[in-house]
Design an enzyme around this catalytic site. Structure first.
Site, PDB file in Angstrom:
ATOM      1  N   GLU A  60       0.811  -1.227   0.000  1.00 36.39           N
ATOM      2  CA  GLU A  60       0.000   0.000   0.000  1.00 36.39           C
ATOM      3  C   GLU A  60       0.842   1.274   0.000  1.00 36.39           C
ATOM      4  OE1 GLU A  60      -0.573  -2.587   1.994  1.00 36.39           O
ATOM      5  OE2 GLU A  60      -2.698  -3.150   1.834  1.00 36.39           O
ATOM      6  N   PHE A 122     -11.321  -7.029  13.860  1.00 37.76           N
ATOM      7  CA  PHE A 122     -10.238  -7.500  13.010  1.00 37.76           C
ATOM      8  C   PHE A 122      -9.877  -6.411  11.994  1.00 37.76           C
ATOM      9  CE2 PHE A 122      -8.896  -9.746   9.057  1.00 37.76           C
ATOM     10  CZ  PHE A 122      -7.671 -10.175   9.526  1.00 37.76           C
ATOM     11  N   GLN A 123      -8.612  -6.135  11.864  1.00 32.47           N
ATOM     12  CA  GLN A 123      -8.084  -5.112  10.945  1.00 32.47           C
ATOM     13  C   GLN A 123      -8.692  -3.733  11.212  1.00 32.47           C
ATOM     14  OE1 GLN A 123      -8.147  -6.704   6.866  1.00 32.47           O
ATOM     15  NE2 GLN A 123      -6.114  -7.523   7.246  1.00 32.47           N
ATOM     16  N   LYS A 172     -17.188  -0.392   6.126  1.00 28.49           N
ATOM     17  CA  LYS A 172     -17.614  -1.381   5.143  1.00 28.49           C
ATOM     18  C   LYS A 172     -19.136  -1.424   4.978  1.00 28.49           C
ATOM     19  CE  LYS A 172     -16.980  -6.154   3.706  1.00 28.49           C
ATOM     20  NZ  LYS A 172     -16.425  -7.483   4.017  1.00 28.49           N
ATOM     21  N   MET A 493      24.621   8.769   1.958  1.00 29.41           N
ATOM     22  CA  MET A 493      24.542  10.016   2.708  1.00 29.41           C
ATOM     23  C   MET A 493      24.832   9.766   4.190  1.00 29.41           C
ATOM     24  SD  MET A 493      24.332  13.170   2.197  1.00 29.41           S
ATOM     25  CE  MET A 493      23.415  13.811   0.799  1.00 29.41           C
TER      26      MET A 493
END
Lengths: 585, 163
Positions: A60, A122-123, A172, A493
């Site tokens: 993502e 969940f999630q 949802k 760097m």
């Protein structure tokens, strides 16, 4: 007649369909995303639509970066779609990256069903809470009636004023409910009214100061790019004949090959740009924010007095780090346009008279003296590939007309210094947040926006590994990105700072156990090249950008000098005129 | 210097946390913050007591204005204003304290709003410094509990913060 028993007839849509239709109304062409439980309804609606292309990434974070680059390259609002929980948290780095560089994005995140919010479902993660400090604004949609209007507001807020990312968190259950679709044509928000037009009294005051300047300096940033003000800036700068410098974010705002351009300024800016910043008597800052990497130590910066004019669309950028004398809040394109009009009208006589011509000639003589020190020179006779040489050749081979994305580190600075950007929106990098790993997903977003353009991702062997999984996305979507890896086997760097400030103790900055990038590229179905000698640099680039490999992604692994450092360098806490130059070591 | 900032914001969930988050993220001082809906239920009115140099206060005002939910911001210190805070103090009211507490309460124009065998609860309104002065005037051992609302502020006369 509508059949009331069938809610899908007529204008009734599911929440998921409403999301799709909103994106269609916004003329969205690409959605970068990754499916998951909380967004399954939306993905089901995507299955049956043809308005936009969904680009399936492999993580993502890359979805948000790619959408971000799409926005940077086109000026449109980028769109990403992620699921709840880990999908949402993975997106946060991308969102923060876009926020720091003021990039217009709409990130749609799935959320657990509304009744489950707060139940540690969940999630589940509090996306609105987590992203609050790194978005321009965010929304949790609690009622399907508000869904379309919220998405409309999100696009409006993201793209207007000082742009930025906006998150819309959608539970949802809302995507499964039914409601009539109606997309508002306009947005009215009493609490959000960006100022566009600059105060004309202030603009005139600024012009008078500019025309009376003896050692003027234009300093412009990402605001010129974001505000599509490059054309007006070029007109103004040429009319006035002043020297101009761009920040890292502002490169391409003024053509780098033009004589009036003195190079990038700041920590790794040119000697002439930094000295002119320090010594000017009138500084005109446009769409820039006096960032710590730009002016170095502020106390040192103020050890010389100068009059500062600051033009910015965001009032909070003005007098944040540096107190300014003439603030002008407004859209840079509009303000510069007004300045140009005044120089052709009310101020024409004054400008034509060039009251300070002799002083400005002397100023240019001084600047040319600094320029003649050639602060960007490097060893051209080395047997080892010098990274600067690769960038110079990249510029030549692509005729200076490629889109260059970069990751973060030495290679980023060399790209900024040696690839001379003549056009805006060609230089795509993470300036504010400095996010390693953006380069490859950035290149994907740009290549999708401009399928026929040359797109190169300048990166290092450390940065590229942070989003390397996107090689797979490039394969799936046939993106012929050219990856230019400057492989010095170090986090360059970090190693440079350890050499300068930590007594050569290279703590954890050596990149051990590197993969064979040629085989890795081939494993993903791409072309891999390993380049070990300076004489092979140009042929490799020509082949990669040549007609035979036009359709292919090419991964070039340049083995470069391990000890090369980025110069000039203003050490942390030092002033702009206290640069370390290459020859001084 | 201490400043009292008044603002009107959309009365929406999360609006308060945007303001509180701004202060912590940018390391601004926050002495007190009060918020409640106004006569227009779509708007909340907030009073923030903060301190900082003129430059910091200027930035605070700009950053508050930048929040998308914030409709209007006013630095009350830019003009004449009134500030009030409510405090409830539970004090010991036994033996000699019983008379003493009543007297102190009267001097400060407070009201005793709850009486129990061993304690009084005193209600006091005023500026923050008046409430401080009251607490300082009491015998520390007599103070059982205090609760303060934080300041609310309003401009004097024609100074009106409204949309």
């Amino acid at each position: 007649m509508e059949d009331p028993s069938n809610p899908t007839t007529g204008n009734q849509c599911t929440g998921a369909e409403i999301v799709i239709r909103c994106l269609q109304e916004e003329n969205v062409k690409f959605v970068f995303g990754y499916p998951g439980g909380a967004v399954l309804n939306i993905y089901d609606a995507i299955f049956n639509q043809t308005h936009f292309k969904h680009v399936l990434v492999r993580h993502e974070q890359a979805a948000v970066h790619a959408a971000d680059a799409y926005a940077r390259a086109t000026g449109e609002v980028g769109v990403a779609l992620v699921t709840s929980g880990p999908g949402a948290t993975n997106a946060v780095t991308g969102i923060a990256t876009a926020y720091m560089d003021s990039i217009p994005l709409v990130v749609l995140s799935g959320q657990v069903p509304a009744p489950s919010i707060g139940m540690d479902a969940f999630q589940e993660v509090d996306m609105v809470g987590i992203t609050r400090p790194c978005v321009k604004h965010n929304f949790l949609v609690k009622d399907i009636k508000d869904l379309a209007a919220t998405i409309k507001k999100a696009f409006y807020i993201a793209g207007t004023g000082r742009p930025g990312p906006v998150v819309v968190d959608i539970p949802k259950d809302i995507t499964a409910q039914f409601h009539a679709f109606s997309y508002p044509e306009t947005v009215e928000m009493r609490s959000y009214n960006p100022i566009l037009k600059g105060h004309s009294g202030q603009i005139k005051k600024a012009l008078r100061l500019m025309l009376d300047a003896k050692r003027p300096m234009l300093y412009t940033g990402g605001g010129i790019i974001l505000g599509d003000a490059s054309e007006q800036l070029v007109k103004l700068t040429r009319r006035l004949g002043f020297p101009i410098t761009n920040t890292l974010m502002g490169l391409g705002g003024y053509p780098a090959t033009d004589r009036q351009f003195v190079g990038m300024l700041g920590m790794h800016g040119t000697l002439e740009a930094n000295m002119a910043m320090q010594d000017c008597d009138v500084l005109i800052a446009i769409g820039a924010r006096f960032d710590d990497r730009v002016i170095g130590n502020p106390d040192h910066f103020f050890s010389k007095s100068r009059t500062i004019i600051h033009i910015d669309v965001d009032p909070s950028s003005i007098s944040k780090r540096v107190k300014v004398d003439v603030p002008i809040v407004g859209h840079v394109q509009s303000v510069l346009g007004e300045m140009n009009d005044l120089l052709d009208g009310e101020f024409k006589a004054a400008a034509d008279k060039k009251p300070e011509e002799a002083a400005i000639q002397a100023w240019w003589t001084q600047i040319e003296a600094w320029r003649s020190k050639k602060c960007l020179s490097y060893d051209r006779n080395s047997d080892i590939i010098k990274p600067q040489y690769v960038l110079e050749k990249l510029w030549e081979v692509t005729k200076g007309d490629a889109f260059i994305t970069s990751d973060v580190g030495q290679h980023q600075m060399w790209a900024a210094q040696y690839y001379k950007f003549d056009k805006p929106r060609r230089w795509i990098n993470s300036g504010g947040l400095g996010t390693m790993g953006v380069g490859l997903p950035y290149a994907m977003g740009v290549q999708l926006a401009y399928p026929d353009a040359q797109v190169a991702c300048v990166t290092g062997e450390a940065s590229i590994q942070m989003c390397i999984q996107e090689l797979s996305t490039c394969k799936q979507f046939h993106l012929p990105v050219k990856v230019v890896t400057l492989n010095n086997r170090y986090m360059g760097m970090v190693r440079q700072w350890q050499e300068f400030f930590y007594g050569n103790r290279y703590s954890e900055s050596y990149m051990d156990a590197l993969p064979d990038f040629v085989k890795l590229a081939e494993a993903y179905g791409h072309v891999g090249m390993r380049i070990e000698k300076p004489s092979d640099v140009e042929p490799a680039l020509k082949e990669a950008f040549g007609p035979k490999l036009k359709e292919r992604m090419v991964f070039m692994d340049f083995l470069t000098d391990q000890k090369e450092n980025v110069f000039p360098m203003v050490p942390n806490g030092k002033g702009l005129s206290e640069m370390i130059l290459a020859e001084e070591l | 210097m201490k400043h009292i900032i008044s603002l009107l914001m959309e009365n929406e969930a999360g609006a308060l946390s945007r303001v509180a988050g701004l202060f912590s993220a940018r390391a601004y001082n926050i002495e007190s913050l009060t918020v409640a809906p106004t006569e227009d239920p779509t708007l909340s009115r907030m009073t923030i007591v903060t301190s900082g140099s003129d430059e910091v206060i200027e930035q605070i005002i700009k950053q508050l204005n930048k929040l998308v939910d914030v409709v209007k911001v006013l630095d009350l210190n830019d003009g004449r204003y009134i500030e009030r805070e409510l405090m409830l103090v539970k004090v010991k009211a036994t033996g000699p304290f019983r008379e003493e507490m009543k007297r102190m309460c009267d001097i400060f124009r407070g009201r005793i709003i709850d009486v129990a065998d061993g304690s009084y609860t005193i209600e006091l309104t005023g500026t923050g410094s008046k409430l401080d002065a009251f607490l300082e005037a009491l015998d520390k051992t007599a103070i059982l509990e205090t609760v303060r609302t934080g300041a609310s502020g309003i401009g004097r006369g024609d100074r009106i913060l409204k949309i």
